[in-house]
Design a protein around this motif. Structure first.
Motif, mmCIF file in Angstrom:
data_model
loop_
_atom_site.group_PDB
_atom_site.id
_atom_site.type_symbol
_atom_site.label_atom_id
_atom_site.label_comp_id
_atom_site.label_asym_id
_atom_site.label_seq_id
_atom_site.Cartn_x
_atom_site.Cartn_y
_atom_site.Cartn_z
ATOM 1 N N ASP A 258 13.037 14.426 9.751
ATOM 2 C CA ASP A 258 13.193 14.373 8.296
ATOM 3 C C ASP A 258 14.140 15.459 7.791
ATOM 4 O OD1 ASP A 258 11.350 16.303 9.013
ATOM 5 O OD2 ASP A 258 10.117 16.051 7.225
ATOM 6 N N ILE A 259 14.121 16.626 8.422
ATOM 7 C CA ILE A 259 15.031 17.698 8.017
ATOM 8 C C ILE A 259 16.471 17.321 8.380
ATOM 9 C CG2 ILE A 259 15.671 20.107 8.402
ATOM 10 C CD1 ILE A 259 12.701 20.692 8.796
ATOM 11 N N ALA B 36 22.007 13.408 4.525
ATOM 12 C CA ALA B 36 22.198 12.927 3.154
ATOM 13 C C ALA B 36 23.045 13.908 2.343
ATOM 14 C CB ALA B 36 20.839 12.721 2.479
ATOM 15 N N ILE B 37 22.820 15.203 2.541
ATOM 16 C CA ILE B 37 23.629 16.207 1.851
ATOM 17 C C ILE B 37 25.091 16.108 2.303
ATOM 18 C CG2 ILE B 37 24.042 18.689 1.610
ATOM 19 C CD1 ILE B 37 20.973 19.022 1.773
ATOM 20 N N GLU C 13 17.670 14.289 8.653
ATOM 21 C CA GLU C 13 18.085 13.234 7.719
ATOM 22 C C GLU C 13 18.438 13.812 6.355
ATOM 23 O OE1 GLU C 13 15.960 9.562 7.337
ATOM 24 O OE2 GLU C 13 15.313 9.684 9.417
ATOM 25 N N ALA C 14 17.734 14.856 5.938
ATOM 26 C CA ALA C 14 18.056 15.499 4.662
ATOM 27 C C ALA C 14 19.438 16.139 4.719
ATOM 28 C CB ALA C 14 16.995 16.545 4.319
ATOM 29 N N PHE C 15 19.759 16.838 5.812
ATOM 30 C CA PHE C 15 21.093 17.417 5.951
ATOM 31 C C PHE C 15 22.160 16.321 6.057
ATOM 32 C CE2 PHE C 15 18.995 21.417 7.338
ATOM 33 C CZ PHE C 15 19.572 22.232 6.381
#
Length: 114
Positions: A89-90, A96-97, A92-94
């Motif tokens: 999840d971390i 998306a950023i 995937e967050a990076f």
């Protein structure tokens, strides 16, 4: 290849039931097999996979270039090039950023500054 096609999530678009399978599937020579083509044909998916020992120039490079260019854009961010995070999840967050920053750069390049 077939488990990957079966794992495609529903894609929203037009009205009605969302599509669960692509219309066409592009692949290089490594994905060529009679059984794989047969399975795709049964799922009504048109396969654009180069046959072994066929001459180059199938047109696959034009589609593939877009994907490889986007991956190269994402690799300009070190955290995405070398994966440090253990949790998905971390990461995937990076991701998306990184995609947001790439879109912002493209949009800023298109708008003239007065």
């Amino acid at each position: 290849m077939i488990p990957l096609v079966d794992a495609i999530p529903p894609v929203r678009g037009r009205r009605g039931r969302p599509r669960r399978r692509p219309r066409t599937l592009y692949g290089d020579r490594a994905y060529h097999s009679r059984e794989g083509r047969h399975q795709l044909r049964r799922r009504r998916i048109q396969s654009k996979i180069a046959a072994p020992k066929s001459p180059p120039g199938s047109g696959l490079g034009r589609k593939r270039w877009v994907v490889e260019r986007t991956i190269a854009w994402l690799h300009q961010y070190r955290r995405l090039r070398i994966r440090y995070e253990r949790r998905d999840d971390i990461h995937e967050a990076f991701l998306a950023i990184g995609c947001s920053l790439i879109c912002l750069k493209i949009l800023q390049a298109e708008t003239p500054v007065c």
